[in-house]
Scaffold this motif. Structure first.
Motif, mmCIF file in Angstrom:
data_model
loop_
_atom_site.group_PDB
_atom_site.id
_atom_site.type_symbol
_atom_site.label_atom_id
_atom_site.label_comp_id
_atom_site.label_asym_id
_atom_site.label_seq_id
_atom_site.Cartn_x
_atom_site.Cartn_y
_atom_site.Cartn_z
ATOM 1 N N PRO A 42 0.857 -1.149 -0.004
ATOM 2 C CA PRO A 42 0.200 0.089 -0.079
ATOM 3 C C PRO A 42 0.833 1.223 0.067
ATOM 4 O O PRO A 42 0.355 2.279 -0.677
ATOM 5 C CB PRO A 42 -0.752 -0.020 1.279
ATOM 6 C CG PRO A 42 -0.746 -1.535 1.560
ATOM 7 C CD PRO A 42 0.567 -2.082 1.275
ATOM 8 N N ILE A 43 2.060 1.186 0.529
ATOM 9 C CA ILE A 43 2.872 2.344 0.837
ATOM 10 C C ILE A 43 3.526 2.700 -0.615
ATOM 11 O O ILE A 43 3.548 3.645 -1.073
ATOM 12 C CB ILE A 43 4.030 2.361 1.906
ATOM 13 C CG1 ILE A 43 3.092 2.271 3.067
ATOM 14 C CG2 ILE A 43 4.784 3.441 1.695
ATOM 15 C CD1 ILE A 43 4.167 1.926 4.566
ATOM 16 N N VAL A 44 3.898 1.569 -1.271
ATOM 17 C CA VAL A 44 4.605 1.441 -2.454
ATOM 18 C C VAL A 44 3.691 2.148 -3.389
ATOM 19 O O VAL A 44 3.722 3.111 -4.399
ATOM 20 C CB VAL A 44 5.145 0.270 -2.968
ATOM 21 C CG1 VAL A 44 5.913 0.282 -4.222
ATOM 22 C CG2 VAL A 44 6.263 -0.067 -2.061
ATOM 23 N N SER A 45 2.461 1.716 -3.471
ATOM 24 C CA SER A 45 1.296 2.197 -4.540
ATOM 25 C C SER A 45 1.069 3.555 -4.248
ATOM 26 O O SER A 45 0.858 4.085 -5.450
ATOM 27 C CB SER A 45 0.073 1.104 -4.287
ATOM 28 O OG SER A 45 -0.594 1.570 -3.011
ATOM 29 N N LYS A 51 -0.318 3.954 -12.224
ATOM 30 C CA LYS A 51 0.286 3.659 -13.451
ATOM 31 C C LYS A 51 1.376 2.724 -13.077
ATOM 32 O O LYS A 51 1.916 1.848 -13.749
ATOM 33 C CB LYS A 51 0.579 4.767 -14.296
ATOM 34 C CG LYS A 51 -0.444 5.228 -14.879
ATOM 35 C CD LYS A 51 -0.261 5.602 -16.459
ATOM 36 C CE LYS A 51 -1.282 6.272 -17.044
ATOM 37 N NZ LYS A 51 -1.641 5.760 -18.196
ATOM 38 N N GLY A 52 2.167 3.451 -12.182
ATOM 39 C CA GLY A 52 3.519 2.657 -11.629
ATOM 40 C C GLY A 52 3.237 1.272 -10.885
ATOM 41 O O GLY A 52 4.102 0.244 -11.291
ATOM 42 N N PHE A 56 4.837 -2.152 -11.942
ATOM 43 C CA PHE A 56 5.324 -3.017 -10.832
ATOM 44 C C PHE A 56 4.744 -4.156 -10.819
ATOM 45 O O PHE A 56 5.578 -5.411 -10.578
ATOM 46 C CB PHE A 56 4.988 -2.268 -9.712
ATOM 47 C CG PHE A 56 5.929 -2.831 -8.209
ATOM 48 C CD1 PHE A 56 7.090 -2.584 -8.120
ATOM 49 C CD2 PHE A 56 5.052 -3.462 -7.274
ATOM 50 C CE1 PHE A 56 7.745 -3.153 -7.060
ATOM 51 C CE2 PHE A 56 5.548 -3.810 -6.099
ATOM 52 C CZ PHE A 56 7.078 -3.923 -5.986
ATOM 53 N N LYS A 57 3.481 -4.429 -10.920
ATOM 54 C CA LYS A 57 2.796 -5.913 -11.084
ATOM 55 C C LYS A 57 3.632 -6.727 -12.286
ATOM 56 O O LYS A 57 3.694 -7.997 -12.181
ATOM 57 C CB LYS A 57 1.536 -5.868 -10.959
ATOM 58 C CG LYS A 57 0.848 -5.432 -9.558
ATOM 59 C CD LYS A 57 -0.576 -5.196 -9.585
ATOM 60 C CE LYS A 57 -1.026 -4.789 -8.339
ATOM 61 N NZ LYS A 57 -2.549 -4.518 -8.302
#
Length: 144
Positions: A42-45, A51-52, A56-57
């Motif tokens: 959640p923090i990275v998102s 879009k990132g 990332f996924k």
């Protein structure tokens, strides 16, 4: 035949002594890194946006959350080492000491971390196997 059997036994034990610590180290690190990565999603998102996150996924980078956690800990240490940060953490500790259940947990963990981090000498000499509670059973003991 005895020589071959002894050689096989010696090599198997040597192989286990090398393989087991490496395997457990890998298992523990893999567990910790995947758990931290999962918690940090959640923090990275929020940092890289939707879009990132799609990128990332598609191209998973293992350890990204762990790296982010290491950077977070570094910056907390950076803040804690200056004058204003020390005062801020002192106020935070005072607040934690006022909460009943949190006080017990926090002070216990803080004491353990302080003892481990401030110890200049080894805390124990060696580890030994002691026969306990009865003859064929062994228990690990620490010689202090």
């Amino acid at each position: 035949m005895q020589v071959v059997r002894g050689t096989i036994k010696k090599n198997m034990i040597a192989g286990l002594l090398v393989t087991v610590p490496v395997a457990f180290t890998y298992i523990i690190l893999e567990f910790v890194i995947t758990r931290v990565d999962g918690l940090m999603v959640p923090i990275v998102s929020k940092i890289i946006g939707e879009k990132g996150m799609e990128i990332f996924k598609a191209y998973s980078v293992p350890g990204m959350g762990f790296l982010l956690l290491v950077l977070f800990i570094f910056f907390i240490g950076l803040i804690a080492t200056n004058f204003f940060g020390k005062k801020m953490f002192e106020v935070g500790e005072l607040v934690l000491h006022k909460i009943p259940l949190v006080r017990v947990i926090y002070t216990t963990i803080k004491k353990v971390v302080d003892v481990i981090s401030q110890s200049q000498t080894p805390t124990f000499e060696k580890m030994v196997l002691v026969t306990y509670p009865r003859s064929p059973l062994k228990t690990i003991g620490i010689v202090a």
